[in-house]
Design an enzyme around this catalytic site. Structure first.
Site, PDB file in Angstrom:
ATOM      1  N   GLY A   1       0.804  -1.216   0.000  1.00 29.17           N
ATOM      2  CA  GLY A   1       0.000   0.000   0.000  1.00 29.17           C
ATOM      3  C   GLY A   1       0.836   1.264   0.000  1.00 29.17           C
ATOM      4  O   GLY A   1       1.878   1.349  -0.642  1.00 29.17           O
ATOM      5  N   SER A   2       0.385   2.242   0.777  1.00 33.38           N
ATOM      6  CA  SER A   2       0.965   3.583   0.683  1.00 33.38           C
ATOM      7  C   SER A   2       2.425   3.658   1.108  1.00 33.38           C
ATOM      8  O   SER A   2       3.133   4.578   0.691  1.00 33.38           O
ATOM      9  CB  SER A   2       0.129   4.561   1.506  1.00 33.38           C
ATOM     10  N   THR A   3       2.894   2.724   1.926  1.00 27.48           N
ATOM     11  CA  THR A   3       4.318   2.747   2.276  1.00 27.48           C
ATOM     12  C   THR A   3       5.187   2.594   1.035  1.00 27.48           C
ATOM     13  O   THR A   3       6.336   3.049   1.018  1.00 27.48           O
ATOM     14  CB  THR A   3       4.651   1.616   3.270  1.00 27.48           C
TER      15      THR A   3
END
Length: 215
Positions: A83-85
């Site tokens: 995801g956003s990481t």
């Protein structure tokens, strides 16, 4: 202790992993996963999430499968969508290739969704309220999906995968911990506009926590 506390404070989370690594040489100082189990009684049902009555009602094969899953070191043998990481990886590629700078005003635009293929539905940002005009720094602060889809289009699948290889995401982590898994990615020839877009903001592929922190 702190991982368990964080999970209690986030009731939607059913598991969690923490790894502490020396970024200079890759030495792992600590890792923990939750749910965990008591090493002194590894076959106890108490950490499996079943009640005693439910546990007794299970077939032997079901009990074994539940315990085997519990005993996994999910920091190295579990895979997930980062995801956003993962947007940090895409940003690093764009900066290294000279395709983006950190503070160019209006470099990206978020209307709440973005169309990467006219034959497909728009892909939404995580937030219904549009982020509007952003530079790269702001896009990272906002964790904006459309901004990273737009950056992924500039980079292209071939170049993105070249850097994934450079970050070691296609290789074994080299860990001496048993069953350190590699990730699962689209084949390069299968990377269409939608696959490139979702990969750019960390979805539709899986890596292990150890792979991400190593990258």
């Amino acid at each position: 202790k702190y991982l368990a506390q964080a999970m209690q404070e986030n009731p939607t989370a059913d598991s969690g992993t923490v790894i502490i690594m020396n970024p200079k040489n890759g030495d792992i100082y600590a890792m923990a996963s939750n749910p965990s189990y008591n090493l002194n009684s590894p076959s106890s049902y108490e950490a499996t999430g079943f009640t005693e009555e439910e546990w007794k009602a299970l077939e032997a094969e079901q009990r074994s499968a539940s315990l085997l899953d519990l005993w996994k070191n999910k920091a190295v043998s579990g895979t997930y969508e980062p995801g956003s990481t993962f947007k940090l990886i895409t940003a690093a590629v764009g900066l290294e290739e000279g395709l983006v700078t950190t503070n160019k005003a209006g470099d990206f635009y978020c209307s709440g969704s973005y169309v990467v293929d006219p034959d497909e539905k728009p892909i939404n940002c995580w937030r219904a309220l549009p982020h509007g005009s952003q530079n790269l720094t702001e896009a990272l602060q906002n964790s904006c999906n459309p901004a990273f889809m737009q950056l992924g289009q500039r980079i292209g699948a071939k170049t993105l995968y070249k850097y994934f290889d450079a970050f070691g995401l296609f290789d074994s982590t080299g860990s001496d911990i048993a069953k350190a898994y590699n990730g699962t990615f689209y084949k390069l020839e299968d990377m269409g506009p939608v696959e490139l877009a979702t990969t750019s903001f960390g979805q539709r592929f899986e890596i292990s926590p150890l792979q991400l922190i190593s990258a």
